[in-house]
Design a protein around this motif. Structure first.
Motif, short mmCIF file in Angstrom:
data_model
loop_
_atom_site.label_atom_id
_atom_site.label_comp_id
_atom_site.label_asym_id
_atom_site.label_seq_id
_atom_site.Cartn_x
_atom_site.Cartn_y
_atom_site.Cartn_z
N GLU B 61 1.11 -10.08 9.60
CA GLU B 61 1.89 -8.99 9.02
C GLU B 61 1.19 -7.65 9.20
N SER B 62 1.99 -6.60 9.30
CA SER B 62 1.36 -5.29 9.46
C SER B 62 0.70 -4.89 8.13
N ILE B 63 -0.38 -4.18 8.25
CA ILE B 63 -1.19 -3.83 7.07
C ILE B 63 -0.66 -2.54 6.45
N PRO B 64 -0.42 -2.55 5.13
CA PRO B 64 0.07 -1.32 4.49
C PRO B 64 -0.94 -0.18 4.62
N ARG B 66 -1.92 1.99 2.57
CA ARG B 66 -2.89 2.20 1.49
C ARG B 66 -4.13 1.33 1.67
N LEU B 67 -3.96 0.17 2.31
CA LEU B 67 -5.13 -0.68 2.51
C LEU B 67 -5.99 -0.17 3.66
N ILE B 68 -5.33 0.41 4.67
CA ILE B 68 -6.10 1.01 5.77
C ILE B 68 -6.93 2.17 5.22
N ALA B 70 -7.94 2.51 2.15
CA ALA B 70 -9.00 1.95 1.31
C ALA B 70 -10.16 1.42 2.16
N ALA B 71 -9.83 0.87 3.32
CA ALA B 71 -10.87 0.29 4.17
C ALA B 71 -11.69 1.36 4.87
N THR B 72 -11.12 2.55 5.03
CA THR B 72 -11.87 3.59 5.73
C THR B 72 -12.74 4.39 4.77
N GLY B 73 -12.72 4.02 3.50
CA GLY B 73 -13.68 4.62 2.57
C GLY B 73 -13.10 5.77 1.80
N HIS B 76 -13.53 9.48 3.38
CA HIS B 76 -12.73 9.56 4.57
C HIS B 76 -11.25 9.75 4.23
N VAL B 109 -7.00 3.62 14.77
CA VAL B 109 -6.42 3.83 13.45
C VAL B 109 -6.17 5.32 13.23
#
Lengths: 182, 266
Positions: B61-64, B66-68, B70-73, B76, B109
């Motif tokens: 599934e494609s990643i929402p 907001r999670l991308i 969150a993952a980039t800090g 950032h 990204v």
């Protein structure tokens, strides 16, 4: 230049870990939205705690550790608020359970039934079973992630599998395909 | 009995592929001796496989957004929110500073967040689907004219490309075509196996020096894509295969290109 305060967490690895965190969180929480909240909180926490991550160690196992802690804390809070129902029961008809089966061997119904049985396991056993069977973590990693002795990992796993066995030995509802496949 | 009796823990470890080798013989002997034990193990293994069948599709599934983020800090993400138009500049600066492989994935990204419609993997997957689903005309030049195909594509791309021989994996070359890339034209080689399953290998020049990147894997709309960078070229192998199968083919491709390159250097 890279300054000393630069975060040590590698973005690509964090991004790459998201799908598995979401998968695990969905079975844990039983709800797609709540699962994504949990993943988001886990990632935020990972950034807060980034100095505690030993570079070079398995990032994914560390993220599962954080997710476990966040999940446990949230459950404790929810319990205090008398809302534990929403975390542990229900949600069975919710979005998370529209299982997008690719299934060669099993029908959608059979798989859904298995997942439901896993969902009904006590959360302690559910966590261990998922981490071992689906996330394929080593038992030692599971022990670290859940902060429990390895003997406890083994006994929870035993109990989880015994319950599934019982569920499917229960005659009528047993999907036969699940029993015989090697 | 001179060995320790087989325990529940042994059986579970056997099911999960984590049994110590020293216990393997004892467990297997017990399974042969006791059919009910064997049935139990088979059932548990079946459950493991079934859980993967049930839950693995979620991985694609494609990643929402907001999670991308969150993952980039935290830093950032905040910076990007306030100065979104600067995102490409930050991405470029990050590339210069961090360089190498790490920046590469992050750049995809960043590009995507800045509104650029494609990442290489997404583009590779879309291109693959577009042409692989075209029964009659998946390629512009057919394999019968492989030499002309390779010469033509090399000329258009500005460097020598080769169509790897994937016959050992059951995939035969169908042909190839030129496709538009985000920055540079891309060469596409299409392969097909006896079941009419198609794979495509896409090659293009990197538009920035991205260094070298180990195999990476992504799933885009159900299409698996293996991609890597070597010598300033990006490679993407796409197909409706599972990860292990795609990786196996990917290694063959990689091995042949590496062999070819070292031969050319001599």
């Amino acid at each position: 230049m890279r300054s000393a305060s630069d975060p040590p967490l590698p973005h690509p690895e964090l991004l790459a870990a998201i799908p598995r965190l979401r998968r695990y969180a969905r079975v844990l929480t039983g709800d797609a939205n709540r699962a994504d909240d949990l993943v988001q909180d886990t990632l935020a926490r990972a950034w807060e705690k980034r100095r505690l991550w030993a570079a070079g160690s398995d990032l994914r196992a560390w993220l599962f550790t954080i997710m476990h802690n966040v999940f446990v804390n949230q459950r404790a809070l929810a319990r205090r608020d008398q809302m534990q129902v929403s975390l542990d029961a229900g949600g069975e008809g919710s979005e998370a359970w529209q299982i997008p089966v690719r299934a060669a061997q099993y029908t959608r119904v059979e798989l859904a039934e298995l997942v439901q049985h896993v969902r009904r396991l006590p959360v302690d056993q559910r966590e261990v079973l998922l981490l071992a069977a689906v996330e394929e973590l080593r038992y030692e990693e599971i022990a670290v992630a859940l902060s429990i002795p390895i003997g406890t990992v083994m006994s929870r796993l035993s109990r989880a599998r015994a319950k599934l066995r019982l569920a499917f030995a229960d005659g009528t509802t047993s999907p036969s395909g699940l029993k015989v496949v090697k | 009995m001179n060995v320790l009796p087989v325990t529940d823990a042994d059986l579970n470890a056997y099911v999960d592929g984590q049994l110590a080798e020293s216990r393997l013989a004892a467990v297997e002997e017990a399974l042969v001796r006791d059919p009910s034990l064997a049935a139990r193990v088979a059932q548990a293994k079946g459950h493991n496989a079934a859980l993967h069948d049930a839950l693995d599709p979620w991985l694609a599934e494609s990643i929402p957004e907001r999670l991308i983020t969150a993952a980039t800090g935290p830093a950032h993400g905040a910076r990007r929110k306030s100065r979104r138009w600067l995102a490409p500049a930050f991405a470029a600066a990050a590339m210069l500073v961090v360089g190498l492989g790490v920046g590469w994935f992050a750049r995809d990204v960043d590009l995507e967040r800045a509104g650029t419609p494609t990442t290489f993997t997404r583009q590779a997957a879309l291109t693959h689907v577009l042409y692989a689903s075209d029964v009659n005309r998946p390629v512009e030049v057919w394999a019968a004219e492989e030499k002309r195909l390779v010469t033509w594509l090399s000329k258009r791309l500005g460097f020598a490309v080769n169509a790897p021989d994937l016959n050992s994996t059951g995939y035969a070359l169908v042909g190839g075509r030129l496709v538009a890339g985000h920055q540079n034209p891309t060469a596409l080689f299409m392969y097909e196996n006896a079941d009419k399953q198609r794979l495509s290998l896409q090659v293009r020049k990197q538009w920035v020096d991205g260094g070298e990147v180990a195999f990476r894997y992504a799933v885009e709309n159900g299409i698996g894509v293996f991609y890597w960078i070597e010598d300033n070229c990006s490679y993407a192998l796409s197909g409706n295969l599972d990860r292990a199968q795609l990786l196996a083919v990917g290694r063959v491709v990689y091995g042949q290109l590496a062999a070819l390159e070292s031969a050319q250097r001599k």
